[in-house]
Design an enzyme around this catalytic site. Structure first.
Site, PDB file in Angstrom:
ATOM      1  N   GLU A   1      -0.603  -1.630   5.320  1.00 17.74           N
ATOM      2  CA  GLU A   1       0.302  -1.578   6.333  1.00 17.74           C
ATOM      3  C   GLU A   1       0.243  -0.440   6.954  1.00 17.74           C
ATOM      4  O   GLU A   1       0.269  -0.129   8.251  1.00 17.74           O
ATOM      5  CB  GLU A   1       1.879  -1.848   5.851  1.00 17.74           C
ATOM      6  CG  GLU A   1       2.915  -2.117   6.994  1.00 17.74           C
ATOM      7  CD  GLU A   1       3.178  -0.738   7.658  1.00 17.74           C
ATOM      8  OE1 GLU A   1       3.072  -0.817   8.871  1.00 17.74           O
ATOM      9  OE2 GLU A   1       3.182   0.303   7.063  1.00 17.74           O
TER      10      GLU A   1
ATOM     11  N   ASP B   1       0.921  -1.067   0.035  1.00 15.26           N
ATOM     12  CA  ASP B   1      -0.305   0.087   0.017  1.00 15.26           C
ATOM     13  C   ASP B   1       0.813   1.282   0.056  1.00 15.26           C
ATOM     14  O   ASP B   1       1.914   1.092   0.483  1.00 15.26           O
ATOM     15  CB  ASP B   1      -0.919   0.090   1.286  1.00 15.26           C
ATOM     16  CG  ASP B   1      -0.084  -0.263   2.558  1.00 15.26           C
ATOM     17  OD1 ASP B   1       0.645  -0.983   2.534  1.00 15.26           O
ATOM     18  OD2 ASP B   1      -0.794   0.634   3.638  1.00 15.26           O
TER      19      ASP B   1
HETATM   20 ZN   LIG Z   1       5.235   4.129   6.140  1.00 18.16          ZN
HETATM   21 ZN   LIG Z   2       6.438   1.432   5.209  1.00 12.65          ZN
END
Ligand SMILES: [Zn+2]
Ligand SMILES: [Zn+2]
Length: 387
Positions: free
Chosen positions: A137, A80
């Site tokens: 994440e 991401d």
């Molecule tokens: Zn980051």
């Molecule tokens: Zn990262």
């Protein structure tokens, strides 16, 4: 044993993938284009199994070695991007307004794909390599979503490894340490209730700006006076909203912040003290506070044996003196922590050279780190799975 020859051959191809991901950043769980490209490539490499949709948009590739073996090692990358307007001016700059790969997850994904291609070609190991591509994440706990979706048990993962690029660490170097490496990050949300009044008659109201300001100050006493000076902790209030104009004492205020630590017991101390300080301060000035304290990502704790193993592999790639085995922990957070709670493993930093910092609009992943990171992945799998 420096860069793996075949990986050096793949450098251009992996770079092209990386730049394509860079130009098409996607946020959180909405990584459909990226995950689709990852799954398609894993299939084209001849992985034994390619499973999309783990943890919503995560993708898992399974590669079995030529030699018999039961052990399964998991290698993880994140896919991401961030809600940042890119300011690099690069030819492959983000084509999506307001979204940018400013944390290098484009590089992480490309490097692990390169490793998957190599491992599927050579299969020079005993057991199974599982390549893990996770969404979300950046604040969405995609790693936890994959774990909850059966990542560890379904694929029988015994050990799990992660890697992140590190601006400021020279190109061709690694940094790691056993034990706590990255912080737990908890979320603080405070809603203050006072009594609104005319600014000229403050004695008839309860001023939430005054209460909020006192809270911001008092909270700073926690790290200074409650936490052992030899421990690590951060308390930051990063948003304070109250009032609309200059002649009204506002009835409501809202504050948001983060509390970070490298040990669970310090995190618990922060939680207790933040609650006490916020409630006590609001009461002292005649208002009330509703505090919502939410546990975020836990501490990234590297396991000793697996960290020593990761160090050996990293040294094999870049040389003895290019691996910092006792890097200072950082107070940033990483949801790979959730995978390390399930299975032993290690998280390592790979040098991104003298680049802009992570989450900066001028940041770019350094493509010269690709042979280093990809070689680390393939040697790690081959060495962990010697049978
Ligand atoms: Zn980051
Ligand atoms: Zn990262």
């Amino acid at each position: 044993m420096p860069i793996v020859n075949r990986v050096a051959d793949l450098h251009r191809e992996i770079t092209a993938w990386r730049r394509d991901f860079h130009a098409h950043p996607e946020l959180r769980y909405d990584v459909h284009r990226t995950a689709g490209a990852v799954a398609e490539k894993l299939k084209s490499f001849g992985c034994d199994d390619v499973v999309p949709g783990i943890g919503r948009t995560g993708v898992v590739g399974v590669i079995r070695g030529r030699k018999p073996g039961k052990k399964v090692v998991g290698l993880r990358a994140d896919m991401d991007a961030l809600p940042i307007e890119e300011e690099t001016g690069l030819p492959y700059q983000s084509a999506v307004p307001g979204k940018m790969h400013a944390c290098g997850h484009d590089g992480h994904t490309a490097m692990l794909l390169g490793a998957a291609k190599y491992l599927a070609e050579t299969r020079n190991f005993a057991g199974t390599a599982v390549v893990i591509f996770q969404p979300a994440e950046e604040g969405g706990a995609g790693a936890l979503a994959m774990v909850k979706d059966g990542l560890i048990t379904r694929f029988g993962i015994d050990e799990v490894y992660g890697m992140h690029n590190y601006p400021g660490l020279p190109l061709g170097e690694f940094a790691i340490r056993p034990g706590p490496l990255m912080a737990a990050a908890d979320h603080i949300a405070i809603e203050l209730q006072g009594k609104g009044t005319h600014a000229a008659r403050p004695h008839l109201g309860t001023d939430t700006i005054l209460i909020g300001a006192q809270i911001v100050n008092q909270l700073q006493s926690i790290v200074a006076r409650n936490v052992d000076p030899l421990e690590s902790a951060v308390v930051s209030i990063c948003m304070f909203q109250a009032g609309q104009t200059d002649n009204v004492v506002p009835q409501h205020a809202k504050l948001l912040g983060t509390a970070r630590s490298l040990k669970a017991e310090i995190g618990e101390l922060l939680r207790q003290r933040i609650n006490a300080v916020v409630e006590g301060t609001a009461e002292l000035y005649g208002g009330t506070a509703k505090i919502t304290y939410t546990n975020g990502y836990p501490v990234v704790v590297n396991h000793s044996r697996e960290t020593a193993f990761a160090v050996d592999v990293a040294r094999e790639i870049v040389g003895e003196d290019k691996v910092d085995t006792d890097v200072a922990p950082v107070m940033g957070a990483e949801d790979f922590a959730f995978m390390l709670q399930q299975r032993p493993g290690a998280f390592i930093f790979v040098g991104n050279g003298d680049s802009a910092g992570l989450h900066h609009p001028a940041y770019d992943f350094n493509d010269e780190a690709i042979p280093v990171g990809t070689s680390y992945w393939v040697r790690l799998a081959e060495t962990a799975l010697t049978g």
